[in-house]
Scaffold this active site. Structure first.
Site, PDB file in Angstrom:
ATOM      1  CB  THR A 119      -9.931  -6.358  -3.414  1.00  0.00           C
ATOM      2  OG1 THR A 119     -10.394  -6.344  -2.048  1.00  0.00           O
ATOM      3  CG2 THR A 119     -11.072  -5.885  -4.291  1.00  0.00           C
ATOM      4  CG  ASP A 158     -14.181  -3.038  -1.796  1.00  0.00           C
ATOM      5  OD1 ASP A 158     -13.710  -3.558  -2.827  1.00  0.00           O
ATOM      6  OD2 ASP A 158     -13.484  -2.395  -0.993  1.00  0.00           O
ATOM      7  NE  ARG A 181      -3.220  -2.405   2.962  1.00  0.00           N
ATOM      8  CZ  ARG A 181      -4.213  -3.083   2.388  1.00  0.00           C
ATOM      9  NH1 ARG A 181      -4.814  -2.605   1.335  1.00  0.00           N
ATOM     10  NH2 ARG A 181      -4.613  -4.235   2.874  1.00  0.00           N
TER      11      ARG A 181
HETATM   12  O1  F6P Z   1      -8.626  -5.131   1.371  1.00  0.00           O
HETATM   13  C1  F6P Z   1      -8.316  -6.429   1.757  1.00  0.00           C
HETATM   14  C2  F6P Z   1      -8.212  -6.540   3.248  1.00  0.00           C
HETATM   15  O2  F6P Z   1      -7.924  -7.882   3.564  1.00  0.00           O
HETATM   16  C3  F6P Z   1      -9.429  -6.058   4.037  1.00  0.00           C
HETATM   17  O3  F6P Z   1     -10.473  -6.984   4.037  1.00  0.00           O
HETATM   18  C4  F6P Z   1      -8.814  -5.814   5.397  1.00  0.00           C
HETATM   19  O4  F6P Z   1      -9.547  -4.843   6.104  1.00  0.00           O
HETATM   20  C5  F6P Z   1      -7.447  -5.311   5.058  1.00  0.00           C
HETATM   21  O5  F6P Z   1      -7.162  -5.749   3.744  1.00  0.00           O
HETATM   22  C6  F6P Z   1      -6.370  -5.776   5.981  1.00  0.00           C
HETATM   23  O6  F6P Z   1      -5.199  -5.147   5.627  1.00  0.00           O
HETATM   24  P1  F6P Z   1      -3.767  -5.573   6.162  1.00  0.00           P
HETATM   25  O7  F6P Z   1      -3.408  -6.877   5.506  1.00  0.00           O
HETATM   26  O8  F6P Z   1      -2.895  -4.470   5.709  1.00  0.00           O
HETATM   27  O9  F6P Z   1      -3.882  -5.739   7.626  1.00  0.00           O
END
Ligand code: F6P
Length: 320
Positions: A126, A130, A72
């Site tokens: 994803t 969504d 990200r």
């Molecule tokens: O967008 C995918 C996702 O798995 C969401 O469902 C969740 O809120 C988020 O990413 C978790 O992010 P991370 O892996 O950065 O904790």
């Protein structure tokens, strides 16, 4: 278009590798070169990429995660970051970009398109499902199947001990994983961000199910509402039932993609390259009513996700 770039961005999703394979092989079929960019937009900004060949994508169709790795990237939200990304593309002679990711990743692609005229194609990858413009995103089916497997196991032990299982699933602000996992695993109750819940309704539904002869219950809660732990505390304090919390967590993001996700990956990846080959950019690909579609990226990211209330009602009717 002779040379394109490819990156995966945001949270990974099962099927991303299969989509990478489809993009690379379709591009090579059309005589185009593909540069695989590591770690999403961060790799684009830092110019970390390698040319991908037919064999670079061998033996990945069945693997979860993403071979290109992902990140990200907050820098991509800044003008400086965007300019660096564009400079890399220009320096490398990359004429178009395929971005596999979710909403945030599409916003990066939209910016490259809108502000710098770089043709981009978005592939929805994803687990959250969504994005309104497509019926399904890549990885959603596998994630829901993983949730079902976990719930099947929980059901065994909950039934033996006559307990209530509160199972937390992912989805960010979207209740689709909870909705689909709930309905297909036979959960009595789902709690999603789209529908305000009342604890007294939850309790009376459990009571009704017990009076009807059930020995245990499954409640699927979307992470966007609260944690399973917190919900369990609230429920436990109001009833004599024995309640246990489980957070499925990142297990639902991994694993070999299902047939449905591999099929989407093949079709999305193929379509993305066909568009770029024809000089068409600024689009996202998706599936609607079983047809592979493409749509303007700006329009797609501005659509608000709608919840499927009909499915929710179906669950209410058949799961008691
Ligand atoms: O967008 C995918 C996702 O798995 C969401 O469902 C969740 O809120 C988020 O990413 C978790 O992010 P991370 O892996 O950065 O904790």
């Amino acid at each position: 278009m002779k040379r394109i770039g490819l990156l995966t961005s945001g949270g990974d999703a099962p099927g991303m590798n299969a989509a990478i394979r489809a993009v690379v092989r379709t591009a090579i079929y059309y005589g185009m070169e593909v540069y695989g960019i590591e770690r999403g937009y961060a790799g684009l900004i830092e110019d970390r990429m390698e040319k991908m060949e037919m064999r670079t994508v061998s033996d990945i169709v069945h693997r979860g995660g993403t071979k290109l790795r992902t990140a990200r990237c907050l820098e991509m939200l800044t003008k400086e970051g965007q300019e660096q990304a564009v400079a890399t593309l220009r320096r490398r002679g990359i004429e178009g970009l395929v971005v596999i990711g979710g909403d945030g990743s599409f916003r990066g692609a939209k910016c490259l398109t809108e502000n710098y005229g770089i043709p981009t194609i978005g592939i929805p990858g994803t687990i959250d499902n969504d994005l309104e413009y497509t019926d399904y995103t890549l990885g959603f089916d596998t994630a829901v199947n993983t949730c079902i497997e976990v719930i099947n196991k929980l059901r065994d032990t909950m039934n033996s001990h006559e307990r209530i299982s509160v199972v937390q699933v992912m989805g960010r602000h979207c209740g689709d994983i909870a909705l689909y996992a709930g309905i297909t695993s036979g959960a009595e109750i789902i709690v999603v961000p789209e529908i305000p819940y009342k604890m007294e309704d939850v309790i009376s539904r459990i009571k009704r199910s017990r009076e009807g002869g059930k020995h245990s219950n499954i409640i699927v809660i979307a992470e966007g509402v609260m944690s399973a732990e917190e919900f369990t505390k609230q429920l436990q304090s109001l009833t004599k039932y024995s309640v246990r919390a489980t957070n499925i967590g990142h297990i639902q993001r991994g694993g070999s993609p299902s047939m449905a996700d591999r099929m989407l990956a093949a079709q999305f990846g193929n379509k993305a390259v066909r568009l770029l080959k024809d000089g068409i950019g600024n689009r996202v690909v998706g599936i609607r009513n079983n047809q592979i579609i493409d749509m303007d990226i700006i329009e797609a990211v501005s659509m608000e996700k709608r919840f499927n209330y009909e499915l929710y009602e179906t669950l209410q009717m058949i799961s008691l």
